[in-house]
Each structure stands twice: as C-alpha cells, then as structure tokens.
Design an enzyme around this catalytic site. Structure first.
Site, PDB file in Angstrom:
ATOM      1  N   GLY A 126       0.824  -1.201   0.000  1.00 53.83           N
ATOM      2  CA  GLY A 126       0.000   0.000   0.000  1.00 53.83           C
ATOM      3  C   GLY A 126       0.857   1.249   0.000  1.00 53.83           C
ATOM      4  O   GLY A 126       0.482   2.278   0.565  1.00 53.83           O
ATOM      5  N   GLY A 179      -0.302   4.866  -0.951  1.00 55.15           N
ATOM      6  CA  GLY A 179      -1.413   5.421  -0.194  1.00 55.15           C
ATOM      7  C   GLY A 179      -1.045   6.572   0.720  1.00 55.15           C
ATOM      8  O   GLY A 179       0.125   6.935   0.889  1.00 55.15           O
ATOM      9  N   ASP A 180      -2.078   7.115   1.343  1.00 51.22           N
ATOM     10  CA  ASP A 180      -1.949   8.298   2.183  1.00 51.22           C
ATOM     11  C   ASP A 180      -1.116   8.025   3.428  1.00 51.22           C
ATOM     12  O   ASP A 180      -0.325   8.870   3.864  1.00 51.22           O
ATOM     13  CB  ASP A 180      -3.356   8.776   2.572  1.00 51.22           C
ATOM     14  CG  ASP A 180      -3.365  10.210   3.058  1.00 51.22           C
ATOM     15  OD1 ASP A 180      -2.718  11.050   2.417  1.00 51.22           O
ATOM     16  OD2 ASP A 180      -4.017  10.477   4.086  1.00 51.22           O
ATOM     17  N   ARG A 209       2.602   8.054   2.593  1.00 52.08           N
ATOM     18  CA  ARG A 209       3.068   9.392   2.237  1.00 52.08           C
ATOM     19  C   ARG A 209       3.099  10.337   3.436  1.00 52.08           C
ATOM     20  O   ARG A 209       4.076  11.073   3.633  1.00 52.08           O
ATOM     21  CB  ARG A 209       2.156   9.977   1.151  1.00 52.08           C
ATOM     22  CG  ARG A 209       2.608  11.324   0.603  1.00 52.08           C
ATOM     23  CD  ARG A 209       1.603  11.870  -0.407  1.00 52.08           C
ATOM     24  NE  ARG A 209       0.329  12.153   0.230  1.00 52.08           N
ATOM     25  CZ  ARG A 209       0.075  13.279   0.907  1.00 52.08           C
ATOM     26  NH1 ARG A 209       1.013  14.198   1.046  1.00 52.08           N
ATOM     27  NH2 ARG A 209      -1.102  13.472   1.445  1.00 52.08           N
ATOM     28  N   ARG A 247      -0.619  -0.956  -6.376  1.00 54.32           N
ATOM     29  CA  ARG A 247      -1.139  -1.102  -7.739  1.00 54.32           C
ATOM     30  C   ARG A 247      -0.627  -0.027  -8.686  1.00 54.32           C
ATOM     31  O   ARG A 247      -0.396  -0.265  -9.862  1.00 54.32           O
ATOM     32  CB  ARG A 247      -2.674  -1.031  -7.716  1.00 54.32           C
ATOM     33  CG  ARG A 247      -3.366  -2.332  -7.355  1.00 54.32           C
ATOM     34  CD  ARG A 247      -4.878  -2.103  -7.405  1.00 54.32           C
ATOM     35  NE  ARG A 247      -5.607  -3.336  -7.187  1.00 54.32           N
ATOM     36  CZ  ARG A 247      -5.974  -4.176  -8.157  1.00 54.32           C
ATOM     37  NH1 ARG A 247      -5.654  -3.905  -9.419  1.00 54.32           N
ATOM     38  NH2 ARG A 247      -6.656  -5.278  -7.875  1.00 54.32           N
ATOM     39  N   ASP A 263      -0.438  -6.250  -8.310  1.00 59.62           N
ATOM     40  CA  ASP A 263      -1.791  -6.568  -7.851  1.00 59.62           C
ATOM     41  C   ASP A 263      -1.630  -7.513  -6.662  1.00 59.62           C
ATOM     42  O   ASP A 263      -1.199  -8.657  -6.819  1.00 59.62           O
ATOM     43  CB  ASP A 263      -2.579  -7.240  -8.978  1.00 59.62           C
ATOM     44  CG  ASP A 263      -3.987  -7.633  -8.549  1.00 59.62           C
ATOM     45  OD1 ASP A 263      -4.316  -7.503  -7.344  1.00 59.62           O
ATOM     46  OD2 ASP A 263      -4.755  -8.099  -9.416  1.00 59.62           O
ATOM     47  N   ASP A 286      -1.130   0.620  17.082  1.00 59.79           N
ATOM     48  CA  ASP A 286      -2.093   1.645  17.465  1.00 59.79           C
ATOM     49  C   ASP A 286      -1.276   2.907  17.722  1.00 59.79           C
ATOM     50  O   ASP A 286      -0.560   2.992  18.724  1.00 59.79           O
ATOM     51  CB  ASP A 286      -2.849   1.225  18.728  1.00 59.79           C
ATOM     52  CG  ASP A 286      -3.948   2.218  19.123  1.00 59.79           C
ATOM     53  OD1 ASP A 286      -3.810   3.406  18.757  1.00 59.79           O
ATOM     54  OD2 ASP A 286      -4.915   1.811  19.774  1.00 59.79           O
ATOM     55  N   HIS A 287      -1.354   3.873  16.815  1.00 62.32           N
ATOM     56  CA  HIS A 287      -0.432   5.006  16.897  1.00 62.32           C
ATOM     57  C   HIS A 287      -0.606   5.818  18.171  1.00 62.32           C
ATOM     58  O   HIS A 287       0.305   6.530  18.591  1.00 62.32           O
ATOM     59  CB  HIS A 287      -0.566   5.909  15.659  1.00 62.32           C
ATOM     60  CG  HIS A 287      -1.820   6.723  15.613  1.00 62.32           C
ATOM     61  ND1 HIS A 287      -2.990   6.265  15.056  1.00 62.32           N
ATOM     62  CD2 HIS A 287      -2.088   7.978  16.067  1.00 62.32           C
ATOM     63  CE1 HIS A 287      -3.917   7.191  15.149  1.00 62.32           C
ATOM     64  NE2 HIS A 287      -3.401   8.233  15.759  1.00 62.32           N
ATOM     65  N   GLU A 328     -12.571  15.806  18.086  1.00 57.64           N
ATOM     66  CA  GLU A 328     -12.016  16.269  16.815  1.00 57.64           C
ATOM     67  C   GLU A 328     -12.912  17.351  16.236  1.00 57.64           C
ATOM     68  O   GLU A 328     -14.142  17.235  16.268  1.00 57.64           O
ATOM     69  CB  GLU A 328     -11.921  15.108  15.815  1.00 57.64           C
ATOM     70  CG  GLU A 328     -11.013  13.969  16.246  1.00 57.64           C
ATOM     71  CD  GLU A 328     -11.008  12.853  15.221  1.00 57.64           C
ATOM     72  OE1 GLU A 328     -10.486  13.079  14.119  1.00 57.64           O
ATOM     73  OE2 GLU A 328     -11.533  11.776  15.521  1.00 57.64           O
ATOM     74  N   HIS A 363      -8.216   2.992  20.276  1.00 48.50           N
ATOM     75  CA  HIS A 363      -7.414   3.989  20.987  1.00 48.50           C
ATOM     76  C   HIS A 363      -7.866   4.194  22.435  1.00 48.50           C
ATOM     77  O   HIS A 363      -7.061   4.145  23.362  1.00 48.50           O
ATOM     78  CB  HIS A 363      -7.508   5.344  20.275  1.00 48.50           C
ATOM     79  CG  HIS A 363      -7.080   5.314  18.845  1.00 48.50           C
ATOM     80  ND1 HIS A 363      -6.049   4.531  18.382  1.00 48.50           N
ATOM     81  CD2 HIS A 363      -7.542   5.984  17.767  1.00 48.50           C
ATOM     82  CE1 HIS A 363      -5.893   4.728  17.092  1.00 48.50           C
ATOM     83  NE2 HIS A 363      -6.793   5.596  16.684  1.00 48.50           N
ATOM     84  N   LYS A 380     -16.659  13.534  16.299  1.00 48.85           N
ATOM     85  CA  LYS A 380     -16.213  14.413  15.224  1.00 48.85           C
ATOM     86  C   LYS A 380     -17.062  15.676  15.192  1.00 48.85           C
ATOM     87  O   LYS A 380     -18.188  15.698  15.679  1.00 48.85           O
ATOM     88  CB  LYS A 380     -16.294  13.688  13.878  1.00 48.85           C
ATOM     89  CG  LYS A 380     -15.260  12.572  13.733  1.00 48.85           C
ATOM     90  CD  LYS A 380     -15.231  12.007  12.330  1.00 48.85           C
ATOM     91  CE  LYS A 380     -14.107  11.001  12.155  1.00 48.85           C
ATOM     92  NZ  LYS A 380     -12.765  11.623  12.280  1.00 48.85           N
TER      93      LYS A 380
END
Length: 521
Positions: free
Chosen positions: A42, A45-46, A49, A76, A118, A212-213, A251, A275, A373
């Site tokens: 992956g 992905g975000d 990055r 991919r 793939d 778990d960040h 949030e 969390h 949220k």
C-alpha cells in the site's frame, strides 16, 4: 490561575542530560536499529506518504536507522523507483519543511525501491521476492524483514496467506521477520478472531505487531512514569481517593473524504474500541513487575478483563451524528451531506460509554469515555477527578470547593496539569483553583517525536510493549459488542447534535444521572 512547572526550572532540561541521570540505570535507552528491509504494502497510499516515510526519514536524521536499511514499496499504481522517491521527497518536505536536509535525504532515498503489483495475484509475490532479494543484496540488510500492511483491511488476509505460501513468514536462524498490521483489526469480535487465527497459521505471536499510533504518543507513554515513578500519585491511584475518570477524544474535523470507510466503522469502532480502550487499560492497570513487553501487556489485559460487561446499553452508552453547524467560525455540512456517505446514514460520529472496572482498585469508580467528530475543539485528554474533602471547612463563606483534578493532555499542547485550591491574598478566607502545569515544549525545549517514529523503531528492535496483543484485541471487541449489537437493532433519530457542539444531550444525561458533569474543555 496557572503555575508552570517549566518556570520552576532555571532552564529547560537538555535531553542529553537525561542520559547521565543515575535514575535511568536499568531502563531502556535509545538505540539504533540494525540492518533490515521494510516491505510496505500500500506504498502509494496516504498513510505511507503522510506518516511512514516521514517517520523513517526522521529516524535517519537522528541516526537511528542502520546504513544497511531499505524500503520496498508495493502497490497497484504504476511508477518507477525514481518517481516513487520524488513523491516521497515531496511528502517529507511537506512534513519537514523547516528541518529538511538534502544530504540526509539523498542517503535515505538511496535505499528506496518500488514495484507495481496486484496484491491479490500470486504471481506478483514471485516477482516481489526477486526484487526483494536483489535489494537485500545491494543494501546488505542481512535478511531481516519487516512487512507493513498499509492497505485496506479487506486485503490483510490475502497478503498474509500469499506471504505464507511463498515461505516469507519464517526467518532463517540468526535473522528476523516481523509484520505490522494497521487498524482496524477486524470489524467485530468474530472477524477479529478469524483474522487472528489466519495470521497465527503463518506468523508466531512474537512476530506480529498490531499497531495503534496512540500508544506511540509521548504523553501516553508518560503515563508509565507518572504512575510508577511517583509515589505521590500511585498512592492515591485508587477508589479511596478517585471519584471518577473522564477520557475525551474530540475532533473538529469531519470525515475528510473518508466517508466510505467511516460508514463501515463509526466512532465506537474507529476510536473507542481501539485507541480509547488502550488508554483505559494504561490508567487502570496494576504495576507490572518490569517494563518488558509481556509484563506490561499482561497487566493491561488484566485491566481490560475486569471491565464489567455492558448489559443495559441505554443506561451505559450514547451515540450521535452531527448535523450542519459552525466549527471554528466556519459553516460545515452535516455528516449525511459528506461525500461517500449515505443520505440516510445511521452511522454514529459520536459515542460515549460509562465503564465499570470490577476489581479492588477501581470498584465503584466509573470511567466515562467519549469520542466525536465536528466538536468545538481538537483535544484528547484524561481527567482524573479526585474525591471531595471529607469535611469542608470553607462552606461558611458560601463557596464550594473546586475538585482536585489531574489532567493528562495527550494532544495538542502535550503535558500534565494538577489542579488544586489556594487562598486568595487578603484578610478574607477566599479560595480559588490554580493549575500547576508541565508542558513538554517548555520543560525540554524540543519537538516531540511523532508516534510512528517510536513504533517503527520499536518494531525493528523487537520491542513489543507498545503494540496490542491478540488477547487484548479480542477483549476490546468483547467490551463493545453488546453496544454494537443493540445499536444495530434500533434505528436512531439522527442527526442529534449540531456540528460545533459537544455532542447530543443524551451524553450530558449519561454522566449527570450520577451527579457528575463533563469537564469544560
């Protein structure tokens, strides 16, 4: 009124001074990782990055990565090695604009490779092995491998099985192979057990790192020091002195383009099951015999095991969904108007629970937890509310005493606040609460490491303390399943709170039934 602990020091404490402190003897010290290759599934992905590559770059800046280090990104999207490096460079600069160093980047980027594949195709793994072996030879990684699943959860099982079929899950003697799995770990208890069983076919429990960040955040880790290095706190950390505990994860953001994912998750699955319950276990656990991964996780598991089953969901749980409103002065749409969201969605964007822990330390002390949220502020904190004094000498003045509070701020403005009452200057006996504050930025004069830095380094070092174990994951699902099942059987009246407010009225009623109130943030 606020008194800063930072102001009590003549100057901020330098980080290198801590290494000369005799109190550190016997504790884990910062050390660099050895040679290894990280294979990121992956990689386009975000998560890769925004978090993974910037975290690895910062470790390289701090000289905590081996020169014999490599990353093989797999996804991919078609791109060359050079295109992958350029994308990651842009991402690092975006995150590290002030501290970006071209020389460090060039050294780090020399170990980055990419392969389009793939991930459901068995043949792709054969090609991946060839690329990996070539990269390991070039970078001399000594055969140590860390697989990182940064993909959609639907691909977890497929990737694990393909790795097992290719013989990549077992390390040769003197080498190690580990795997990091991102949340969500399952959709419910049944799927979590199924995923655990599937992983166990190919990986040993000591190879599996369920990340778990939140557990990598400095303030969460500081709970160990706060509780077990200070007798003034540990001696009052029980039902005799504590009235209740509040944990808030608020949030201001909405779903931010992740409507498709959030529709399947919701606040209870996305935040509280993972969390928030991990933080509950840190607050409630007994002192471990050591700081080893197994000893710490054993005590956390005992705390989760003692959480009383939720039988009356209406009395112990509240859900909500935001409608249109104003957040930080800007008008925002309701959840049902967000992209990718069903216009008749019944997914909760707010959840609150009242938890009871049935053991000697915590009997009769409720834990109130909430996550939502589009709330007025972005803040994650733990508030320990102590009991009132047994006999109030100051009621003759017509004033009620403010409660003593210990507040652990996880984000933002990470730190710890102790709130107590003092006399105002003057002849009259007038009282006012004051705060004694500890702030990381003021006391240490450094920028705190990102959570992924600590967790990635720990995994490369084989340190599992901050990662969830199989039994902990399944127990967390057991705690929330009665609520999820009850909510699935009823259609809620949504939306029931406006964006920019502190959730539905029922959340206030949940705690006010016990004669308590949510803390004003």
């Amino acid at each position: 009124m606020t008194m800063s602990l930072g102001s009590l020091n003549e100057r901020p404490i330098a980080v290198d001074e801590l290494s000369d402190n005799p109190l550190r003897e016997g504790l884990k010290v910062e050390r660099a990782a050895g040679p290894c290759a990280i294979i990121i599934f992956g990689a386009s992905g975000d998560l890769t990055r925004r978090k993974l590559i910037p975290a690895l770059y910062r470790l390289a800046q701090r000289r905590l990565l081996s020169p014999n280090f490599a990353v093989l990104g797999i996804a991919r999207t078609e791109m060359s090695d050079e295109e992958f490096r350029q994308r990651m460079r842009d991402a690092v600069i975006e995150n590290e604009e002030q501290t970006f160093d071209e020389r460090t980047w060039q050294s780090f980027a020399s170990g980055l490779r990419y392969e389009a594949a793939d991930l459901s195709d068995a043949g792709a793994y054969t090609r991946m092995i060839a690329s990996l072996q070539r990269l390991e030879g070039e970078r001399q990684t000594e055969g140590n491998r860390l697989f990182y699943l940064a993909t959609a959860p639907e691909l977890f099982s497929t990737i694990i099985e393909r790795l097992g079929e290719c013989g990549l899950t077992r390390a040769e003697a003197g080498r190690w192979t580990r795997i990091i799995i991102e949340k969500p770990f399952g959709y419910d208890l049944a799927s979590a057990r199924e995923l655990n069983a599937r992983i166990a076919r190919f990986f040993g429990e000591d190879q599996i790192y369920r990340i778990d960040h939140y557990l990598g955040k400095e303030t969460v880790q500081n709970l160990f020091a706060l509780r077990f290095a200070n007798s003034i706190f540990e001696s009052v950390w029980n039902r005799n002195h504590i009235d209740h505990v509040q944990i808030t994860n608020a949030e201001t953001l909405g779903v931010e383009g992740r409507g498709g994912y959030y529709e399947r998750a919701g606040a209870l699955r996305d935040m509280i099951q993972s969390h928030v319950l991990q933080v509950v276990s840190l607050i409630a656990m007994e002192p471990p015999t050591s700081l080893s991964g197994d000893d710490v996780r054993d005590e956390k598991m005992k705390a989760l095991a003692a959480v009383r089953p939720i039988k009356d969901v209406k009395e112990s749980a509240v859900r909500g969904q935001y409608g249109p409103g104003f957040v930080l002065g800007e008008r925002v749409v309701g959840y049902r108007e967000e992209p990718g969201v069903d216009p008749q969605s019944t997914t909760e964007t707010f959840a609150a629970l009242k938890l009871q822990i049935d053991n000697w330390r915590w009997a009769g002390v409720p834990f109130y937890v909430r996550s939502g949220k589009r709330l007025p502020k972005r803040v994650t904190e733990v508030a320990i509310r102590f009991k009132d004094v047994p006999h109030n000498l100051f009621t003759a003045n017509g004033e009620s005493l403010s409660a003593n509070l210990l507040i652990i701020r996880i984000q933002p403005n990470e730190g710890i606040t102790l709130r107590f009452n003092v006399k105002l200057p003057g002849q009259a006996m007038r009282l006012r609460p004051v705060n004694m504050d500890f702030r990381y930025s003021a006391s240490f004069g450094i920028t705190l490491p990102e959570a992924y830095e600590r967790l990635l380094l720990d995994c490369m070092l084989g340190e599992a303390t901050l990662f969830a174990r199989r039994d902990m994951i399944e127990r967390s699902w057991e705690i929330v399943m009665p609520v999820l099942e009850a909510w699935a059987a009823e259609k809620p009246d949504f939306p029931n709170y406006a964006a920019g407010t502190w959730g539905p009225q029922a959340a206030d009623e949940l705690i006010e039934r016990d004669g308590r109130r949510w803390r004003r943030l």
